[in-house]
Design a protein around this motif. Structure first.
Motif, PDB file in Angstrom:
ATOM      1  N   VAL A  38      -5.997   6.563   1.259  1.00  0.00           N
ATOM      2  CA  VAL A  38      -6.194   5.988   2.591  1.00  0.00           C
ATOM      3  C   VAL A  38      -5.707   4.542   2.658  1.00  0.00           C
ATOM      4  O   VAL A  38      -6.277   3.660   1.995  1.00  0.00           O
ATOM      5  N   GLU A  39      -4.644   4.302   3.447  1.00  0.00           N
ATOM      6  CA  GLU A  39      -4.224   2.928   3.708  1.00  0.00           C
ATOM      7  C   GLU A  39      -5.123   2.348   4.790  1.00  0.00           C
ATOM      8  O   GLU A  39      -5.560   3.047   5.681  1.00  0.00           O
ATOM      9  N   TRP A  40      -5.363   1.053   4.729  1.00  0.00           N
ATOM     10  CA  TRP A  40      -6.299   0.375   5.624  1.00  0.00           C
ATOM     11  C   TRP A  40      -7.696   0.976   5.450  1.00  0.00           C
ATOM     12  O   TRP A  40      -8.416   1.232   6.411  1.00  0.00           O
TER      13      TRP A  40
ATOM     14  N   THR B 208       6.482   8.525   2.891  1.00  0.00           N
ATOM     15  CA  THR B 208       6.714   7.442   3.848  1.00  0.00           C
ATOM     16  C   THR B 208       5.397   7.118   4.526  1.00  0.00           C
ATOM     17  O   THR B 208       4.417   7.858   4.397  1.00  0.00           O
ATOM     18  N   SER B 209       5.398   6.031   5.258  1.00  0.00           N
ATOM     19  CA  SER B 209       4.154   5.592   5.874  1.00  0.00           C
ATOM     20  C   SER B 209       3.708   6.534   6.986  1.00  0.00           C
ATOM     21  O   SER B 209       4.464   6.812   7.908  1.00  0.00           O
ATOM     22  N   PRO B 210       2.478   7.036   6.918  1.00  0.00           N
ATOM     23  CA  PRO B 210       1.990   7.908   7.995  1.00  0.00           C
ATOM     24  C   PRO B 210       1.414   7.098   9.157  1.00  0.00           C
ATOM     25  O   PRO B 210       0.406   7.484   9.739  1.00  0.00           O
TER      26      PRO B 210
ATOM     27  N   LYS C  63       0.829  -1.213   0.000  1.00  0.00           N
ATOM     28  CA  LYS C  63       0.000   0.000   0.000  1.00  0.00           C
ATOM     29  C   LYS C  63       0.863   1.263   0.000  1.00  0.00           C
ATOM     30  O   LYS C  63       0.636   2.184  -0.794  1.00  0.00           O
ATOM     31  N   THR C  64       1.856   1.308   0.902  1.00  0.00           N
ATOM     32  CA  THR C  64       2.704   2.506   0.967  1.00  0.00           C
ATOM     33  C   THR C  64       3.541   2.648  -0.304  1.00  0.00           C
ATOM     34  O   THR C  64       3.739   3.752  -0.814  1.00  0.00           O
ATOM     35  N   THR C  65       3.981   1.513  -0.836  1.00  0.00           N
ATOM     36  CA  THR C  65       4.769   1.532  -2.079  1.00  0.00           C
ATOM     37  C   THR C  65       3.941   2.122  -3.224  1.00  0.00           C
ATOM     38  O   THR C  65       4.415   2.986  -3.975  1.00  0.00           O
TER      39      THR C  65
ATOM     40  N   VAL D 176      -3.205   9.006   4.159  1.00  0.00           N
ATOM     41  CA  VAL D 176      -3.723   8.661   5.480  1.00  0.00           C
ATOM     42  C   VAL D 176      -3.468   7.181   5.751  1.00  0.00           C
ATOM     43  O   VAL D 176      -3.577   6.354   4.846  1.00  0.00           O
ATOM     44  N   ASP D 177      -3.120   6.856   6.986  1.00  0.00           N
ATOM     45  CA  ASP D 177      -2.958   5.451   7.371  1.00  0.00           C
ATOM     46  C   ASP D 177      -3.848   5.185   8.594  1.00  0.00           C
ATOM     47  O   ASP D 177      -3.650   5.777   9.651  1.00  0.00           O
ATOM     48  N   LEU D 178      -4.820   4.335   8.420  1.00  0.00           N
ATOM     49  CA  LEU D 178      -5.785   4.088   9.500  1.00  0.00           C
ATOM     50  C   LEU D 178      -5.395   2.899  10.380  1.00  0.00           C
ATOM     51  O   LEU D 178      -6.175   2.467  11.227  1.00  0.00           O
TER      52      LEU D 178
END
Ligand code: ADP
Ligand code: MG
Length: 160
Positions: free
Chosen positions: A120-122, A61-63, A41-43, A92-94
């Protein structure tokens, strides 16, 4: 609904896919990245953000801890000059969000009300109401499901 699925064979290929997809994004739009830890996802987000011209890949980078990273120009009120054609991107990373209240505090609907791309990740953790029809104008929702299909293979399905 339009869906297609591809397999990438390296992180670089996944980033390149992000660049390609970025060309088709018309803000305001909500891009949900769904899939397990390490699915990519971050990639993919690196390619999306860089492809949108909002930041160089290496800055994405991953939030995970801050929950939201902001890229691109500030919203108009905070801008020194009128570059309102440039794209604003929120990443966004949930992962760490556990309650509906925490989700509300993030103010995702406000971000969508700006003419922004919200990644939005997750995305699984978003309520179905927001997933189905984000407020803030005629924005769309794109769901991207990522899944490991080998050590360096990732199956990526895009549903728009
Ligand atoms: P997530 O954000 O879903 O947890 P990341 O993008 O942070 O996933 O991590 C994906 C991991 O998988 C990275 O270590 C990356 O190098 C590795 N990887 C291997 N092959 C791929 C691929 N085809 N696409 C994306 N990442 C890959
Ligand atoms: Mg991640």
């Amino acid at each position: 609904m339009n869906a297609h699925s591809i397999v990438t064979h390296s992180p670089e290929e996944t980033i390149a896919l992000g660049y390609e997809l970025a060309r088709e994004l018309k803000p305001p739009v909500l891009v949900l990245l769904l899939g397990d830890l390490g699915a990519g996802k971050t990639t993919l987000a690196k390619g999306l953000v860089a492809g949108l011209g909002a930041a160089p890949e290496e800055e994405v980078t991953s939030p995970t801890f801050t929950m939201i990273h902001e890229y691109g120009p500030r919203p108009p009120s905070a801008q020194a000059t009128g570059r309102d054609s440039a794209l604003r991107v929120y990443h966004v990373d949930l992962y760490r969000v556990e309650t509906a209240r925490e989700l509300e505090t993030l103010g995702l609907e406000d971000l969508l009300a700006e003419r922004a791309v919200v990644i939005v990740e997750w995305g699984e953790k978003l309520g179905s109401a927001l997933r189905a029809s984000p407020r803030g104008g005629p924005g769309g929702v794109i769901e991207i499901h990522l899944e490991a299909a080998g050590e360096s293979e990732r199956r990526i399905e895009i549903r728009a």
